[in-house]
Structures are given as C-alpha cells and as structure tokens.
Design an enzyme around this catalytic site. Sequence first.
Site, short mmCIF file in Angstrom:
data_model
loop_
_atom_site.label_atom_id
_atom_site.label_comp_id
_atom_site.label_asym_id
_atom_site.label_seq_id
_atom_site.Cartn_x
_atom_site.Cartn_y
_atom_site.Cartn_z
N LYS A 16 -26.33 7.63 -8.41
CA LYS A 16 -26.69 9.04 -8.66
C LYS A 16 -26.63 9.37 -10.14
O LYS A 16 -27.44 10.16 -10.64
CB LYS A 16 -25.74 9.98 -7.91
CG LYS A 16 -25.79 9.84 -6.41
CD LYS A 16 -24.76 10.70 -5.73
CE LYS A 16 -23.33 10.26 -5.93
NZ LYS A 16 -22.95 8.96 -5.35
N GLY A 40 -17.09 8.01 -10.09
CA GLY A 40 -17.30 7.31 -11.35
C GLY A 40 -18.79 7.10 -11.53
O GLY A 40 -19.41 6.40 -10.75
N HIS A 41 -19.36 7.80 -12.50
CA HIS A 41 -20.79 7.67 -12.73
C HIS A 41 -21.04 6.85 -13.99
O HIS A 41 -20.62 7.23 -15.08
CB HIS A 41 -21.43 9.06 -12.87
CG HIS A 41 -21.49 9.80 -11.57
ND1 HIS A 41 -21.72 11.14 -11.47
CD2 HIS A 41 -21.34 9.37 -10.30
CE1 HIS A 41 -21.72 11.50 -10.20
NE2 HIS A 41 -21.49 10.43 -9.47
N GLN A 223 -19.69 10.95 -4.61
CA GLN A 223 -19.49 10.25 -3.33
C GLN A 223 -20.80 10.23 -2.52
O GLN A 223 -21.86 10.43 -3.10
CB GLN A 223 -18.35 10.86 -2.52
CG GLN A 223 -16.96 10.57 -3.08
CD GLN A 223 -16.52 11.52 -4.17
OE1 GLN A 223 -16.70 12.72 -4.07
NE2 GLN A 223 -15.93 11.00 -5.22
N GLY A 414 -33.75 -1.13 -12.49
CA GLY A 414 -32.81 -1.59 -13.51
C GLY A 414 -31.96 -0.43 -13.93
O GLY A 414 -32.25 0.72 -13.58
P1 IMP Z 1 -10.31 9.56 -2.08
O1 IMP Z 1 -11.55 10.36 -2.27
O2 IMP Z 1 -9.73 9.02 -3.36
O3 IMP Z 1 -9.29 10.29 -1.26
O4 IMP Z 1 -10.69 8.25 -1.22
C1 IMP Z 1 -11.15 8.35 0.12
C2 IMP Z 1 -12.22 7.30 0.41
O5 IMP Z 1 -13.41 7.63 -0.31
C3 IMP Z 1 -11.85 5.89 -0.02
O6 IMP Z 1 -12.44 4.97 0.88
C4 IMP Z 1 -12.51 5.76 -1.38
O7 IMP Z 1 -12.77 4.41 -1.70
C5 IMP Z 1 -13.79 6.53 -1.14
N1 IMP Z 1 -14.35 7.09 -2.38
C6 IMP Z 1 -13.92 8.16 -3.06
N2 IMP Z 1 -14.68 8.38 -4.14
C7 IMP Z 1 -15.64 7.44 -4.13
C8 IMP Z 1 -16.75 7.15 -4.98
O8 IMP Z 1 -17.02 7.84 -5.97
N3 IMP Z 1 -17.50 6.08 -4.61
C9 IMP Z 1 -17.25 5.34 -3.51
N4 IMP Z 1 -16.23 5.56 -2.70
C10 IMP Z 1 -15.43 6.60 -3.00
#
Ligand code: IMP
Length: 427
Positions: A16, A40-41, A223, A414
């Site tokens: 994204k 994390g972007h 997310q 890419g």
């Molecule tokens: P939390 O958001 O840190 O509480 O994590 C809950 C779940 O969401 C875990 O499985 C994390 O790995 C996943 N998660 C949270 N933020 C991200 C993201 O930015 N990318 C991928 N998975 C995420």
Amino acid sequence: MSTIAIIGGQWGDEGKGKVVDLLAQEAQVIVRFSGGDNAGHTVINPYGEFKLHLVPVGIFSPHAVCIIGNGVVINPAVLIDELDQLNQRGVDTTRLFISDRAHLIMPYHILLDGLEEESRAGKAIGTTRRGIGPAFADKVARLGIRTGDLLDEEVLLERLRFILDYKNIMLTKIYGVSPLPLDEVYGKYCRYGERLAPHIRETATMLEEALSREELVLLEGAQGALLDPDFGTYPYTTSSSPLVGGSCLGAGLSPFRINRALGVFKAYCTRVGAGPMPTELKDEIGDLIRDRAHEYGTTTGRPRRCGWFDAVAARFSTRINGFTGIVVTRLDILDGFAQLKICVGYELDGDKTDYFPASVAALERCQPIYEELPGWQASIRHIRQYEQLPIEARQYIARLEELTSCPVNLICVGPGREENIYKTPIF
Ligand code: IMP
C-alpha cells in the site's frame, strides 16, 4: 475531486505504501486512519528508501497535507523519531497534523502486549508487541489518554494518575513485574507533548474544509482486511478496522464522501504472525517466493509466510469493502514460474465451498482447491504497457478480475515509483 480509500485486501504488507506514494503526487490531503506503529510502509522514491510506521506516506508530496487521524494509536517516541529522521533527510514535516482525538500508546501498553502474549503460550497471536491491542482495548474501556490531553499538563497528570494506579495493580499483582513510576511517565509525556503540540489539531474539520474545496483526499490504509477484528481471522487479527468502513470512523469522514475504494493485493499471499492461511506453502516454492521478494516484516523483521493467491479470501475482502478497483502488486515476483496456482475454492469437511468461514477452526480445516495457469518465462519489470505483458501474465490478471468480480486498475512490477502498468484509469 474525490476521496479514495487505499485498503489492504489480504493480511497486510500488500504494498500500500508504494501505491499511496504514487497517487499522492496528485493529492492534496493524505490521512492515516487505523492501526499504529505495527504498520510498516516501505517506500522507494527520489528522496531515497524509507520505512514509515506512523507518518502518512503522502509526506513525500511537497504540497500535500498529511493527517494522522483519530483512529490511529500513537506511540509519541516512535512518531518523534520518524519526524527527526525525515527532517534530517530533507523532508518537510510541518505539513503533518495529528488528530487531538487519537489515543496514545503508553509504556504499560507495550509491557502488557508482551506479557499477554507470553501468557497465551501456544495460543499467542504473534503481535508486533508495539502495545497496539492494549491501547485499543483501553480506548474502548474508556481508560485511554489522547493526544489532546498532552496539550494541558494538569489534565494529563490527573488522567495519568488515575489510570496508572490501576495499571500498576495489573502489572504487580497479575504479572508480578515492577510498577511504572508516575513522575517518570508524566515527565516523558510532557516532553512529548511540547514537541508534538504544533502538530496536534482538530483534524476532522481540516478534512471537511479540504473536501469543500474539492481537493483530492487519500485515505491511507494500514494492515489488511483479513486482519480486521470483525471480518478477519479472529482472534488472530489486529485491533482496529483496516476496512473502508474503518476509514470513515478513523479519519472522521462521512461514508457518503468516499468515491472510490482501491483494494491492494499482492499477486500471491503473505501473512506474518499466527492464524490460518489456507494457501500457505511450507515448501521450496514458499521459500523461493520469500527469498525473491524479501518477505520479512518491515516492523519486526519476522519471515512472512508465503503462498499462492487466495481468490476465496480476495472475493470476500472485495465484497466486504466494496472495492471499485484492484491494484495487483509484485507481479514480477511470479516471473519464471512454469505453473502458477490460484485458490478458487476450499474443501471443508468433504464439501466444496467458496465462502470464507468466520471460524478459524473451520478455516484451519479448509484445503485449497487450485486452478493451474501457465507462467511466463520472461522478466516483466521493464514493461509499462498492459498489452506488452506476456499473454500468460494477462491471463493471470484476467482470472483475478473474474474471480473477484472487480476490475484491475493498476499493476506494480517493481518497487520503484515508475515501475507500474495502468490497465484502466483510477481517476
Ligand atoms: P498487532 O496489530 O501488533 O496487535 O498484531 C496482531 C496481528 O496483526 C499479528 O498477527 C501481526 O503480525 C499482524 N499485523 C499487525 N500489523 C501488521 C502489518 O502492518 N502487516 C502485517 N501484519 C500485521
């Protein structure tokens, strides 16, 4: 102009950031509306390579206003660090505004995230341990502290004293760890308040004004839909809604103001953390995808679980969000495969289904039903016109459109800002 929501269609990490960076060139306002520094972007643009956790990716558009909306939980230390790094690298951050309604991540949230994960033992969610879940839980429990509270030190002290008393009982009596000293936490958050005060605003009004000037507003998702606490793989989800619906609440905007919703999907699937993932490949193909695409978490560095494109999940997330168009990212990662697979249904307890079940126990029993498509035997990274893609790549895209009943607008081949193919116009 219009408002466009850019939403992760899978389990996050769909790319994204790159899509927002690209579209932000045309936008006047970019709003982050959910999550926190669990996101994390990664963005690669003329300023260099950046990994942003809280600051909207639109910060690289020199004239755009960026907003961290009320739906985001903010760790002030992470935000200040990000602002410092951007400033050091010549990026102007005076255009960043933070909603005075956004909740703060406090030190006890981070402690409790780790302690709760450890107490779940074999049932751990695999959170990012950034305090996200405990901060959102406190918001709903009416035990939160908001950025606006940082602007009045007396209000902050009174609120913190009341809440910290309660949190310290939990830390000491339930988890047997040391309490957090009030003066230390208070002093730290007063300093954060001084630093962030110029950025803290009533941002919903700013947004309303931008819309009345007919500006282009981007709602920057974090997310992905399958991590939504209602519609995702609960309880293996995050704690705020990454859906289009969540964008209205988290930005402070009426649903009637959103004109388009772009679903961002990787050309395959990844997931980080625990929870079911029907198309996960625990073999050399999964390893190959991970190595080729460097599929390691931006925030935690954890290896991502990799697998084939899951069209059952994609159809579900397209419907729940009402996507008007799809962006397929990382299509180039599939270069050179002899055969590609798409999951078109699940076999569940001997029956076929094309429904994404609510129960994780059921989803764990789902066996993917695959359709095989021929791969393309060439690199596609240099291609910029849809018609120049190998026929097999066009067939793959066409099949994704059929299975999701949604047109593909854009294909990324890419990480660079220019490495894209527009199939149909977004605007
Ligand atoms: P939390 O958001 O840190 O509480 O994590 C809950 C779940 O969401 C875990 O499985 C994390 O790995 C996943 N998660 C949270 N933020 C991200 C993201 O930015 N990318 C991928 N998975 C995420």
